[in-house]
Design a protein around this motif. Structure first.
Motif, PDB file in Angstrom:
ATOM      1  N   PHE A 152       0.827  -1.198   0.000  1.00 42.37           N
ATOM      2  CA  PHE A 152       0.000   0.000   0.000  1.00 42.37           C
ATOM      3  C   PHE A 152       0.866   1.254   0.000  1.00 42.37           C
ATOM      4  N   SER A 153       0.413   2.260  -0.718  1.00 39.61           N
ATOM      5  CA  SER A 153       1.049   3.579  -0.700  1.00 39.61           C
ATOM      6  C   SER A 153      -0.047   4.624  -0.522  1.00 39.61           C
ATOM      7  N   TYR A 154       0.273   5.660   0.255  1.00 38.19           N
ATOM      8  CA  TYR A 154      -0.708   6.706   0.527  1.00 38.19           C
ATOM      9  C   TYR A 154      -0.131   8.077   0.190  1.00 38.19           C
ATOM     10  N   GLY A 155      -1.025   9.029   0.029  1.00 35.60           N
ATOM     11  CA  GLY A 155      -0.612  10.409  -0.179  1.00 35.60           C
ATOM     12  C   GLY A 155      -1.720  11.354   0.242  1.00 35.60           C
ATOM     13  N   LEU A 156      -1.344  12.539   0.713  1.00 37.67           N
ATOM     14  CA  LEU A 156      -2.299  13.577   1.113  1.00 37.67           C
ATOM     15  C   LEU A 156      -1.940  14.856   0.375  1.00 37.67           C
ATOM     16  N   GLY A 157      -2.914  15.437  -0.313  1.00 30.36           N
ATOM     17  CA  GLY A 157      -2.647  16.656  -1.079  1.00 30.36           C
ATOM     18  C   GLY A 157      -3.856  17.571  -1.116  1.00 30.36           C
ATOM     19  N   TYR A 158      -3.675  18.724  -1.783  1.00 27.88           N
ATOM     20  CA  TYR A 158      -4.707  19.765  -1.830  1.00 27.88           C
ATOM     21  C   TYR A 158      -5.117  20.011  -3.274  1.00 27.88           C
ATOM     22  N   ASN A 159      -6.432  20.082  -3.497  1.00 25.30           N
ATOM     23  CA  ASN A 159      -6.990  20.377  -4.814  1.00 25.30           C
ATOM     24  C   ASN A 159      -7.409  21.843  -4.843  1.00 25.30           C
ATOM     25  N   CYS A 160      -6.629  22.667  -5.528  1.00 23.79           N
ATOM     26  CA  CYS A 160      -6.883  24.112  -5.524  1.00 23.79           C
ATOM     27  C   CYS A 160      -8.171  24.474  -6.261  1.00 23.79           C
ATOM     28  N   SER A 161      -8.621  23.639  -7.191  1.00 28.90           N
ATOM     29  CA  SER A 161      -9.815  23.970  -7.973  1.00 28.90           C
ATOM     30  C   SER A 161     -11.099  23.824  -7.171  1.00 28.90           C
ATOM     31  N   THR A 162     -11.077  22.971  -6.158  1.00 27.78           N
ATOM     32  CA  THR A 162     -12.267  22.767  -5.321  1.00 27.78           C
ATOM     33  C   THR A 162     -12.045  23.182  -3.875  1.00 27.78           C
ATOM     34  N   ASP A 163     -10.848  23.691  -3.561  1.00 26.99           N
ATOM     35  CA  ASP A 163     -10.503  24.079  -2.195  1.00 26.99           C
ATOM     36  C   ASP A 163     -10.769  22.920  -1.245  1.00 26.99           C
ATOM     37  N   ASP A 164     -10.163  21.775  -1.557  1.00 26.72           N
ATOM     38  CA  ASP A 164     -10.431  20.557  -0.807  1.00 26.72           C
ATOM     39  C   ASP A 164      -9.154  19.721  -0.696  1.00 26.72           C
ATOM     40  N   TYR A 165      -9.084  18.947   0.358  1.00 33.20           N
ATOM     41  CA  TYR A 165      -7.960  18.033   0.539  1.00 33.20           C
ATOM     42  C   TYR A 165      -8.369  16.621   0.111  1.00 33.20           C
ATOM     43  N   LYS A 166      -7.406  15.879  -0.406  1.00 33.51           N
ATOM     44  CA  LYS A 166      -7.662  14.524  -0.885  1.00 33.51           C
ATOM     45  C   LYS A 166      -6.654  13.555  -0.282  1.00 33.51           C
ATOM     46  N   VAL A 167      -7.148  12.368   0.049  1.00 29.85           N
ATOM     47  CA  VAL A 167      -6.286  11.252   0.438  1.00 29.85           C
ATOM     48  C   VAL A 167      -6.305  10.244  -0.695  1.00 29.85           C
ATOM     49  N   VAL A 168      -5.124   9.790  -1.095  1.00 31.31           N
ATOM     50  CA  VAL A 168      -4.992   8.822  -2.187  1.00 31.31           C
ATOM     51  C   VAL A 168      -4.369   7.545  -1.636  1.00 31.31           C
ATOM     52  N   ARG A 169      -4.964   6.402  -1.985  1.00 32.70           N
ATOM     53  CA  ARG A 169      -4.376   5.116  -1.613  1.00 32.70           C
ATOM     54  C   ARG A 169      -4.169   4.277  -2.868  1.00 32.70           C
ATOM     55  N   VAL A 170      -2.944   3.762  -3.032  1.00 29.98           N
ATOM     56  CA  VAL A 170      -2.623   2.845  -4.120  1.00 29.98           C
ATOM     57  C   VAL A 170      -2.368   1.483  -3.488  1.00 29.98           C
ATOM     58  N   ALA A 171      -3.199   0.510  -3.799  1.00 32.99           N
ATOM     59  CA  ALA A 171      -3.091  -0.835  -3.217  1.00 32.99           C
ATOM     60  C   ALA A 171      -2.788  -1.839  -4.319  1.00 32.99           C
ATOM     61  N   ARG A 172      -1.788  -2.668  -4.075  1.00 31.75           N
ATOM     62  CA  ARG A 172      -1.439  -3.723  -5.023  1.00 31.75           C
ATOM     63  C   ARG A 172      -1.649  -5.067  -4.347  1.00 31.75           C
ATOM     64  N   PRO A 173      -2.655  -5.842  -4.790  1.00 31.55           N
ATOM     65  CA  PRO A 173      -2.945  -7.124  -4.144  1.00 31.55           C
ATOM     66  C   PRO A 173      -1.756  -8.071  -4.210  1.00 31.55           C
ATOM     67  N   SER A 174      -1.678  -8.961  -3.233  1.00 30.71           N
ATOM     68  CA  SER A 174      -0.581  -9.931  -3.210  1.00 30.71           C
ATOM     69  C   SER A 174      -0.638 -10.883  -4.394  1.00 30.71           C
ATOM     70  N   THR A 175      -1.820 -11.013  -5.021  1.00 27.30           N
ATOM     71  CA  THR A 175      -1.983 -11.911  -6.161  1.00 27.30           C
ATOM     72  C   THR A 175      -1.669 -11.243  -7.494  1.00 27.30           C
ATOM     73  N   ALA A 176      -1.364  -9.928  -7.456  1.00 28.45           N
ATOM     74  CA  ALA A 176      -1.117  -9.193  -8.699  1.00 28.45           C
ATOM     75  C   ALA A 176       0.169  -9.671  -9.362  1.00 28.45           C
ATOM     76  N   VAL A 177       0.130  -9.826 -10.673  1.00 30.33           N
ATOM     77  CA  VAL A 177       1.313 -10.203 -11.442  1.00 30.33           C
ATOM     78  C   VAL A 177       1.794  -9.055 -12.317  1.00 30.33           C
ATOM     79  N   ALA A 178       1.007  -7.995 -12.409  1.00 33.57           N
ATOM     80  CA  ALA A 178       1.373  -6.821 -13.202  1.00 33.57           C
ATOM     81  C   ALA A 178       0.967  -5.574 -12.436  1.00 33.57           C
ATOM     82  N   SER A 179       1.738  -4.502 -12.635  1.00 33.77           N
ATOM     83  CA  SER A 179       1.481  -3.275 -11.876  1.00 33.77           C
ATOM     84  C   SER A 179       0.142  -2.644 -12.231  1.00 33.77           C
ATOM     85  N   ASN A 180      -0.381  -2.945 -13.442  1.00 35.37           N
ATOM     86  CA  ASN A 180      -1.654  -2.332 -13.809  1.00 35.37           C
ATOM     87  C   ASN A 180      -2.829  -2.953 -13.057  1.00 35.37           C
ATOM     88  N   GLU A 181      -2.528  -3.939 -12.208  1.00 29.48           N
ATOM     89  CA  GLU A 181      -3.562  -4.484 -11.343  1.00 29.48           C
ATOM     90  C   GLU A 181      -3.678  -3.683 -10.046  1.00 29.48           C
TER      91      GLU A 181
END
Length: 382
Positions: A152-181
């Motif tokens: 898992f990878s996370y990130g916290l950032g700010y969206n200036c167009s909506t004046d809002d904060y966003k949390v992003v999570r990138v999860a790669r399952p243990s069964t994944a064989v390619a990064s596009n999963e």
């Protein structure tokens, strides 16, 4: 007896917005109008804008007791622990019960910081936004089922167009064989709802926490091309919600050292630390012009034997305005190294956990409740 004339409110706000946060917190007690002004989210934005260029970074040492260290410490401050370190308290929202000293169950992960807010994740399920400076924390909507063996990878950032904060999570399952999963989910504070978006490009993998800069989150990423692996910096645009490759790493970095790279920040520039771990040399690079590969510039190169604590695995955290690199030594010591003077100062926290997790952040008045959806539960810790 004549009374002193009152200054216009906008002038008072302008003057106060130039003060450090610790003084503004004290000034809330002066009067009800000042309390209202300093607590206003619009004043927090004004203060953040005024101090963007002068704000100094700090390192939150997540352990017991909770402590915060000044990255831009002077030589005198490094010798005076009372000036270098501030002891803080964990928010009640992150504790098992309001009167408990223990945090909620689960392994703690860090998901990055933005504008004084820090994203804290417990077992990839319970996620909090926390401003340790003003002692406010907020628990976000829980994520759905997840693969405990995945990455898992996370990130916290700010969206200036909506004046809002966003949390992003990138999860790669243990069964994944390619990064596009990889599965990418985004939460906006104004909706407090997780939603799935398009994932990474095929062949790209990221790890660690994202660094917010220039309207985007940044990760060091690997790209598999046949049997060969190369490294690039990948960005996630907070408005467009798309991943793109920013720049490759400097060509002079040896392939054998790619696993020892750490992406960091210096002011409003990305920096790259090469050789973190057990290599003989630690190099630091600065991306002087955002998005331009040819602007990678070597900041310094230092042999490990000159670094205090070289018996530990080191993780370079940031490069300060005064030309020092702040290094986390295996969650045991914090070191300020001056590559120009070839000197270092060490701080060993009073650590009941025997280790700490570092989070680089700035002091601000930004509340995690500033954009939060009003139709959902609200956990405030003051």
């Amino acid at each position: 007896m004549e009374t002193l004339p009152q200054l216009p409110e906008d002038i008072i706000a302008n003057i106060l917005s130039r003060l450090p946060v610790k003084y503004l917190i004290q000034l809330k007690c002066v009067s009800k109008p000042w309390l209202s002004l300093i607590s206003d989210p619009q004043f927090a934005k004004l203060h953040l804008a005024q101090s963007k260029n002068s704000i100094s970074q700090r390192v939150l040492l997540i352990t017991e007791p909770l402590e915060s260290a000044a990255c831009e410490a002077s030589v005198d401050d490094l010798d005076d622990e009372s000036k270098l370190i501030v002891e803080l308290e964990y928010p009640a929202a992150m504790k098992k019960t309001p009167d408990s000293d223990e945090l909620v169950d689960g392994w703690l992960h860090l998901g990055g910081s933005c504008d004084g807010l820090i994203c804290v994740v417990f077992e990839h399920e319970r996620i909090f936004l926390w401003n340790p400076t003003i002692r406010e924390a907020l628990e976000l909507t829980k994520l759905g089922p997840f693969d405990p063996k995945g990455t898992f990878s996370y990130g916290l950032g700010y969206n200036c167009s909506t004046d809002d904060y966003k949390v992003v999570r990138v999860a790669r399952p243990s069964t994944a064989v390619a990064s596009n999963e990889s599965e990418v989910e985004v939460l906006e504070l104004k909706t407090n709802i997780w939603r799935r978006i398009q994932g990474l490009q095929s062949g790209i993998e990221i790890e660690g926490q994202g660094i917010f800069l220039h309207g985007a989150l940044h990760w060091l990423a690997s790209r598999q091309t046949g049997p060969k692996k190369s490294y690039v910096t990948v960005a996630f645009h907070m408005v467009e919600e798309k991943f793109y490759e920013l720049v490759p790493i400097p060509e002079t970095i040896k392939e054998s050292k790619h696993d020892l790279l750490v992406l960091g920040i210096s002011g409003d520039c990305l920096c790259l630390f090469d050789g973190c771990g057990y290599e003989t040399v630690l190099d630091a690079w600065l991306l002087k012009e955002y998005g331009v590969k040819s602007s990678w510039t070597r900041l310094f190169s230092v042999h490990r034997e000159t670094l205090h604590g070289h018996k530990y695995w080191e993780n370079a955290l940031c490069y300060t305005k005064t030309g020092k690199v702040v290094i986390d030594y295996d969650g045991r010591e914090l070191v300020w190294y001056d590559p120009k003077e070839k000197t270092s100062k060490t701080f060993t926290p009073r650590n009941d956990w025997d280790w700490f997790q570092p989070a680089v952040y700035i002091e601000s008045l930004v509340s995690p409740h500033c954009c939060y959806a009003t139709n959902t539960r609200n956990d405030i810790d003051v």
